[in-house]
Every structure is written in structure tokens, then in C-alpha cells.
Design a protein around this motif. Structure first.
Motif, PDB file in Angstrom:
ATOM      1  N   SER A  78      54.686  41.984  46.717  1.00 51.16           N
ATOM      2  CA  SER A  78      54.171  43.536  46.863  1.00 51.16           C
ATOM      3  C   SER A  78      53.123  43.481  45.582  1.00 51.16           C
ATOM      4  N   THR A  79      52.126  42.723  45.514  1.00 56.49           N
ATOM      5  CA  THR A  79      51.136  42.596  44.528  1.00 56.49           C
ATOM      6  C   THR A  79      50.164  43.725  44.905  1.00 56.49           C
ATOM      7  N   GLY A  80      50.068  44.246  46.126  1.00 52.35           N
ATOM      8  CA  GLY A  80      48.854  44.657  46.600  1.00 52.35           C
ATOM      9  C   GLY A  80      47.817  43.793  47.296  1.00 52.35           C
ATOM     10  N   MET A  81      48.224  42.541  47.217  1.00 53.51           N
ATOM     11  CA  MET A  81      47.110  41.446  47.751  1.00 53.51           C
ATOM     12  C   MET A  81      47.971  40.825  48.838  1.00 53.51           C
ATOM     13  N   THR A  82      47.146  40.347  49.698  1.00 54.49           N
ATOM     14  CA  THR A  82      47.700  39.371  50.618  1.00 54.49           C
ATOM     15  C   THR A  82      48.159  38.171  50.347  1.00 54.49           C
ATOM     16  N   PRO A  83      49.236  37.661  50.702  1.00 63.55           N
ATOM     17  CA  PRO A  83      49.422  36.230  50.368  1.00 63.55           C
ATOM     18  C   PRO A  83      48.327  35.257  50.596  1.00 63.55           C
ATOM     19  N   GLY A  84      48.175  34.642  49.442  1.00 57.93           N
ATOM     20  CA  GLY A  84      47.180  33.440  49.755  1.00 57.93           C
ATOM     21  C   GLY A  84      45.885  33.696  49.472  1.00 57.93           C
ATOM     22  N   THR A  85      45.580  34.987  49.132  1.00 59.87           N
ATOM     23  CA  THR A  85      44.209  35.392  48.482  1.00 59.87           C
ATOM     24  C   THR A  85      43.582  35.266  47.143  1.00 59.87           C
ATOM     25  N   LEU A  86      44.702  34.838  46.240  1.00 58.51           N
ATOM     26  CA  LEU A  86      44.237  34.422  44.926  1.00 58.51           C
ATOM     27  C   LEU A  86      43.713  33.042  45.044  1.00 58.51           C
ATOM     28  N   LYS A  87      42.312  32.964  44.811  1.00 53.02           N
ATOM     29  CA  LYS A  87      41.698  31.746  44.712  1.00 53.02           C
ATOM     30  C   LYS A  87      41.062  31.208  43.556  1.00 53.02           C
ATOM     31  N   GLY A  88      41.086  30.093  43.293  1.00 56.64           N
ATOM     32  CA  GLY A  88      40.388  29.545  42.044  1.00 56.64           C
ATOM     33  C   GLY A  88      40.843  29.668  40.543  1.00 56.64           C
ATOM     34  N   VAL A  89      42.107  30.014  40.649  1.00 59.50           N
ATOM     35  CA  VAL A  89      42.678  30.103  39.324  1.00 59.50           C
ATOM     36  C   VAL A  89      42.537  29.059  38.532  1.00 59.50           C
ATOM     37  N   GLN A  90      41.955  28.890  37.439  1.00 59.14           N
ATOM     38  CA  GLN A  90      41.858  27.421  36.613  1.00 59.14           C
ATOM     39  C   GLN A  90      42.697  27.233  35.485  1.00 59.14           C
ATOM     40  N   GLN A 146      58.651  35.477  36.793  1.00 58.66           N
ATOM     41  CA  GLN A 146      57.680  34.996  35.862  1.00 58.66           C
ATOM     42  C   GLN A 146      57.678  33.809  35.373  1.00 58.66           C
ATOM     43  N   ILE A 147      56.615  32.896  35.558  1.00 53.99           N
ATOM     44  CA  ILE A 147      56.476  31.499  35.304  1.00 53.99           C
ATOM     45  C   ILE A 147      55.294  31.516  34.356  1.00 53.99           C
ATOM     46  N   THR A 148      55.493  30.383  33.497  1.00 49.79           N
ATOM     47  CA  THR A 148      54.457  30.184  32.557  1.00 49.79           C
ATOM     48  C   THR A 148      54.100  28.725  32.335  1.00 49.79           C
ATOM     49  N   PRO A 149      52.749  28.291  32.839  1.00 48.08           N
ATOM     50  CA  PRO A 149      52.492  27.080  32.762  1.00 48.08           C
ATOM     51  C   PRO A 149      52.616  26.436  31.228  1.00 48.08           C
ATOM     52  N   PRO A 150      53.174  25.445  31.196  1.00 44.80           N
ATOM     53  CA  PRO A 150      53.353  24.926  29.579  1.00 44.80           C
ATOM     54  C   PRO A 150      51.994  24.980  28.753  1.00 44.80           C
ATOM     55  N   GLY A 151      52.109  25.442  27.416  1.00 44.31           N
ATOM     56  CA  GLY A 151      50.926  25.652  26.813  1.00 44.31           C
ATOM     57  C   GLY A 151      50.276  26.921  26.994  1.00 44.31           C
ATOM     58  N   SER A 152      50.418  27.561  28.112  1.00 47.65           N
ATOM     59  CA  SER A 152      49.608  28.864  28.408  1.00 47.65           C
ATOM     60  C   SER A 152      50.081  29.993  27.659  1.00 47.65           C
ATOM     61  N   GLY A 153      49.224  30.764  27.430  1.00 47.56           N
ATOM     62  CA  GLY A 153      49.593  32.238  26.798  1.00 47.56           C
ATOM     63  C   GLY A 153      49.593  33.111  27.933  1.00 47.56           C
ATOM     64  N   CYS A 154      49.452  32.799  29.242  1.00 49.82           N
ATOM     65  CA  CYS A 154      49.291  33.400  30.357  1.00 49.82           C
ATOM     66  C   CYS A 154      50.295  33.073  31.360  1.00 49.82           C
ATOM     67  N   SER A 155      51.183  33.897  32.045  1.00 51.74           N
ATOM     68  CA  SER A 155      52.087  33.854  33.009  1.00 51.74           C
ATOM     69  C   SER A 155      51.769  34.200  34.290  1.00 51.74           C
ATOM     70  N   ILE A 156      52.389  33.760  35.519  1.00 56.10           N
ATOM     71  CA  ILE A 156      52.213  34.088  36.587  1.00 56.10           C
ATOM     72  C   ILE A 156      53.424  34.959  36.995  1.00 56.10           C
ATOM     73  N   GLU A 161      47.484  38.012  29.819  1.00 53.61           N
ATOM     74  CA  GLU A 161      48.928  37.675  29.558  1.00 53.61           C
ATOM     75  C   GLU A 161      49.693  37.384  31.152  1.00 53.61           C
ATOM     76  N   VAL A 162      49.388  38.228  31.973  1.00 52.40           N
ATOM     77  CA  VAL A 162      50.096  38.073  33.264  1.00 52.40           C
ATOM     78  C   VAL A 162      48.940  37.983  34.347  1.00 52.40           C
ATOM     79  N   VAL A 163      49.029  37.209  35.713  1.00 58.54           N
ATOM     80  CA  VAL A 163      48.482  37.238  36.703  1.00 58.54           C
ATOM     81  C   VAL A 163      49.179  37.307  37.798  1.00 58.54           C
ATOM     82  N   LEU A 173      55.352  36.111  40.416  1.00 54.40           N
ATOM     83  CA  LEU A 173      55.428  36.092  42.062  1.00 54.40           C
ATOM     84  C   LEU A 173      55.914  37.345  42.507  1.00 54.40           C
ATOM     85  N   GLY A 174      54.996  37.705  43.679  1.00 52.50           N
ATOM     86  CA  GLY A 174      55.420  38.939  44.287  1.00 52.50           C
ATOM     87  C   GLY A 174      55.021  39.198  45.901  1.00 52.50           C
TER      88      GLY A 174
END
Length: 138
Positions: free
Chosen positions: A59-71, A44-54, A6-8, A56-57
């Protein structure tokens, strides 16, 4: 048991800059922008037609720019690429991942499963868009 994604969380350094990129340039609708407590903000933002949202944060516990290859999957990679490029997104040309020049030349359904385009957000998080016409938005 069914499990649905549901959320990434998307690690960004500047929530407002990322919000503008995804809503204004990429063109995805904003679901909500809330601050439930001091120093806490969820966009929270959801691509049109998607059941999964992103979400933005900073404080996600990840370094900005490290999410790679979301398809993402679309019905027409050529049209999707043109739409994003027309909105000012720096996106690659359509590519056939198997190097199939005939699929690129023929286009249409010949690009199913092999047609891709790629873009990065301002922090360097990367996105892949794949054509699968049977599952993508019609």
C-alpha cells in the motif's frame, strides 16, 4: 540545513515474498517487521553500510514493480556481483557503462564510476550497483 534520505518505500505485491528475497537471497538485514494496526504492516530492511532503508509494502500508493533504477554503491563491483550471484540473485554481468572494454579487462579501480551490475526483485523493481571504491564498503 542538512537533509538525509532515510527510507524509500518499495512497492511489492507480496510482502512475505519480498522479505524473503531481500533478507535471504540478497542478504540484507531485517530492521523490523511490525503490524501496528489491523491491515497495516511495515517491513524495513537496510542494506549493510547504508543510511537509507527500504520499506516493503503493498500500500505504498505505487504499482508493484514500478520503482526503477535505485542505485547502490560498493567498493568492488566484481565481488558484490559474485556475492549476489552466489546467493541465487539473477544479476547481470559487470558492465562498463561507457563501453570501456579496457576498464573491464583491467578491473579494480579502473571500474570506479563506470562499473555496474543490475538486478530485479520478484516484482520487477530494478536495482543498479555501481563501483565507487572511495565511498563503497571497504
Amino acid at each position: 540545513m542538512q537533509f538525509t534520505l532515510e527510507v524509500v518505500p518499495l512497492p511489492v505485491s507480496d510482502i512475505d515474498r519480498a522479505k524473503e528475497f531481500y533478507t535471504q537471497r540478497v542478504g540484507w538485514p531485517l530492521d523490523h517487521d511490525v503490524a501496528p494496526a489491523p491491515g497495516v504492516r511495515y517491513v524495513q530492511i537496510t542494506p549493510p553500510g547504508s543510511g537509507c532503508s527500504i520499506v516493503l509494502g503493498a500500500s505504498t500508493g505505487m504499482t508493484p514493480g514500478t520503482l526503477k533504477g535505485v542505485q547502490l554503491v560498493v567498493a568492488d563491483i566484481v565481488a558484490a556481483r559474485a556475492e549476489l550471484a552466489g546467493r541465487g540473485v539473477d544479476i547481470s554481468e559487470v558492465q562498463a557503462v561507457n563501453g570501456d572494454a579496457a576498464a573491464l579487462e583491467q578491473g579494480g579501480k579502473a571500474l570506479d564510476f563506470v562499473g555496474f551490475a543490475f538486478f530485479d526483485d520478484p516484482d520487477g523493481n530494478t536495482w543498479a550497483i555501481q563501483q565507487i571504491s572511495a565511498r563503497g564498503e571497504k
